[in-house]
Structure formats: structure tokens, C-alpha cells
Design an enzyme around this catalytic site. Structure first.
Site, PDB file in Angstrom:
ATOM      1  N   ILE A 137      28.545 -11.483   1.727  1.00 38.30           N
ATOM      2  CA  ILE A 137      27.716 -12.231   2.674  1.00 38.30           C
ATOM      3  C   ILE A 137      26.488 -11.606   3.152  1.00 38.30           C
ATOM      4  CG2 ILE A 137      28.997 -11.661   4.836  1.00 38.30           C
ATOM      5  CD1 ILE A 137      28.376 -14.800   5.580  1.00 38.30           C
ATOM      6  N   ALA A 138      25.370 -12.485   2.752  1.00 41.26           N
ATOM      7  CA  ALA A 138      23.977 -11.599   3.254  1.00 41.26           C
ATOM      8  C   ALA A 138      23.029 -12.613   3.629  1.00 41.26           C
ATOM      9  CB  ALA A 138      23.483 -10.757   2.093  1.00 41.26           C
ATOM     10  N   ASN A 195      29.807  -1.808  11.630  1.00 41.55           N
ATOM     11  CA  ASN A 195      29.042  -3.053  11.782  1.00 41.55           C
ATOM     12  C   ASN A 195      29.702  -4.071  12.805  1.00 41.55           C
ATOM     13  OD1 ASN A 195      27.549  -5.436  10.948  1.00 41.55           O
ATOM     14  ND2 ASN A 195      27.741  -5.465   9.067  1.00 41.55           N
ATOM     15  N   GLU A 229      36.401  -7.561   3.888  1.00 35.90           N
ATOM     16  CA  GLU A 229      36.177  -6.148   4.459  1.00 35.90           C
ATOM     17  C   GLU A 229      34.897  -6.226   5.153  1.00 35.90           C
ATOM     18  OE1 GLU A 229      38.943  -6.029   0.727  1.00 35.90           O
ATOM     19  OE2 GLU A 229      36.734  -6.384   0.787  1.00 35.90           O
ATOM     20  N   TYR A 252      32.942 -12.309  12.923  1.00 41.05           N
ATOM     21  CA  TYR A 252      33.966 -12.863  12.469  1.00 41.05           C
ATOM     22  C   TYR A 252      35.446 -12.901  13.440  1.00 41.05           C
ATOM     23  CZ  TYR A 252      31.688 -10.809   8.306  1.00 41.05           C
ATOM     24  OH  TYR A 252      30.896 -10.461   7.257  1.00 41.05           O
TER      25      TYR A 252
END
Length: 288
Positions: free
Chosen positions: A208-209, A247, A242, A254
Site C-alpha cells: 500500500i503506497a 513504521n 506485514e 492498521y
């Protein structure tokens, strides 16, 4: 949808933001979004600062008729997105509106109060740059990935990851029945994307970016929700990913969405080498 800009006295930053936002919405012909502003410690009825009026006018926004408002339960109840000028404002707002969606420009917007016209002009320019991206994020569409997105996704991979996927590798996913990739797009510009693979009722997020300049605007959250909804609709039992242990912002996102840490992968990442936390969201007991 209502956007409410919040500062301290509602005479400088938030009224400029309100006026600039309305001008951008009008220029783009966007309907369905209302804009308000208020202060956490405002004296109701105060005019906008003269330099704030001048700075906004230079950007085409007329705030000469603005009168300050103190934050209230009514304003919060009508607000879909609250934009606070600093983290301190956000923390104060959370105490009275813990469920409100609150955004803060990266680094905050410094109070120009007491400054000259140049200081106000700089503040107004910062607000305009932020609000343009905010409107992009609020009006974006999340679409299934297609060939027109491939090149932009490959470039985004290079911007965000030390071991990016190649353009060829991304394109191959178009023919992969197990792959469910989504692109967040505004005016044909890619703002972010998410890639998911599903096998035997299990969904795994590969990547995801979000474009660095578009972070902290809720794009990643919306991409996750879309991916989760899709996985549930296809009767997956859970969705997993993951994330680097360092981070912290991603881990917090999340966790906020209900993912739980269920394990670790030692030395999973390279450049630099780092362990990964495995985080999973179970769909058991939820409506699919």
C-alpha cells in the site's frame, strides 16, 4: 460533506482556509461540500485580521464579511472532516470530540498573528497548497487497477520502497485472477494504490503506497477500507499484511482499523534490514 477549519481565535488561519477552500471548490465546479471555520478560544463576532483579509484577497478569496465563531457541539456534529492548524489544536479537539475525523497539515500551519503582510501571504500560500491536495483526496475515486495506472504505480513504488516492484511485474497482475489491485485517482493523477492477493479465502496485502505529498489526508485509510470490503464480499476469512517494526504511523493506522499483531518475520525487510510485524484483521462474525 462539511469541512471545518479550526484554529485558536478564528481571525487568521481558519478564516483564510475557509475562504480559500470555497474559492477552490468554486473554481473546480465541485458541489456537495460546505465549508466552515471556528476557533477553540474565539471571541464570537470578531472580524478577520486585516492582513488575513488582504492575503486571502490576493488568492481570490473574499473574507471581509467573516465574523469569528467559537467551537460548539452543533458545529462538530455537522462536521465530516475537521482540519486543525496544529497538533495542539487536534489534541484539544479530541477531548470534546473523540470520534471526529481530524486532519492536521504536516508540520502544522504557524500562526501569522502579529506578522506583516509577507507573513500572512506565506501562511495563505501554505493553506492553499494543503487545501488543493485535501480536495483531491476528498473527491478521489478508488478504481480497479488498469493499464493506464501501471506506469504511475511503478513510479510510486520507486518513491516509496527500497525494493520496488517493476512495471512489468505490476502489469502481470492484471492477468492474475488472485490479484485485486486498486488505484486512488483524482483528475487522472494517481494518489495511491493497494495490492491484494487472495488464496483459499485468505487475503494478503502486498503493498500500500501513497504519494508522499498526499499523506495524512486519509487516502491510505480509504484504500484499506476498499480492500477490506472487497475481500469480505469475496468471502475471505481475514486480511493480513506485514509492516516494518519502525513504521509507527502505519502500525497505528492498521491498529485503528482493527488489525492485531499476530507474529513477526525476522529480517523480512532489506535496505535497511528489519523485522516485520504481521498484522491481521479477521472478518469472522461480521456481515459479508
Amino acid at each position: 460533506m462539511q469541512i471545518t477549519f479550526i484554529c485558536t481565535g478564528n481571525t487568521c488561519r481558519s478564516p483564510m482556509a475557509q475562504g480559500i477552500c470555497r474559492k477552490i471548490l468554486d473554481d473546480r465546479g465541485i458541489d456537495g461540500i460546505t465549508v466552515k471555520s471556528c476557533g477553540l478560544a474565539a471571541f464570537p463576532g470578531d472580524c478577520a485580521s486585516p492582513n488575513a483579509i488582504k492575503a486571502a484577497a490576493k488568492l481570490g478569496a473574499d473574507i471581509s464579511a467573516h465574523r469569528s465563531s467559537q467551537i460548539s457541539r452543533y458545529i462538530i456534529d455537522e462536521t465530516d472532516v475537521a482540519v486543525c492548524m496544529t497538533e495542539s489544536h487536534k489534541n484539544a479537539l479530541k477531548t470534546v470530540a473523540p470520534d471526529c475525523r481530524i486532519l492536521v497539515p504536516s508540520g502544522g500551519i504557524t500562526d501569522p498573528y502579529g506578522g506583516d503582510e509577507a507573513v500572512y501571504d506565506e501562511c495563505a500560500a501554505e493553506l492553499k497548497a494543503y487545501i488543493e491536495k485535501l480536495i483531491d483526496a476528498l473527491t478521489m475515486k478508488i478504481l480497479p487497477m488498469n493499464e493506464t495506472h501501471i506506469e504511475s504505480i511503478a513510479e510510486l513504488e520507486k518513491r516509496c520502497f527500497s525494493a520496488p516492484w517493476s512495471e512489468k511485474g505490476i502489469k502481470e497482475e492484471l492477468d492474475n485472477e488472485a490479484a485485486h489491485f486498486l488505484a486512488a485517482v483524482s483528475s487522472d493523477r494517481l494518489l495511491g494504490y493497494i495490492g491484494v492477493h487472495e488464496v483459499c479465502g485468505e487475503a494478503y496485502i502486498d503493498n500500500i503506497a501513497v504519494q508522499p505529498e498526499y499523506r495524512r489526508l486519509g487516502i491510505a485509510d480509504n484504500l484499506l477500507k476498499s480492500a477490506e470490503d472487497g475481500a469480505k464480499s469475496r468471502n475471505c476469512e481475514f486480511i493480513s499484511l506485514e509492516v516494518r517494526k519502525s513504521n509507527f504511523s502505519a502500525v497505528a493506522l492498521y491498529s485503528k482499523r482493527g488489525y492485531s499483531a499476530v507474529g513477526e518475520r525476522k529480517n523480512f525487510y532489506t535496505n535497511p534490514q528489519e523485522d516485520a510485524i504481521i498484522m491481521t484483521l479477521n472478518f469472522g462474525g461480521e456481515d459479508k
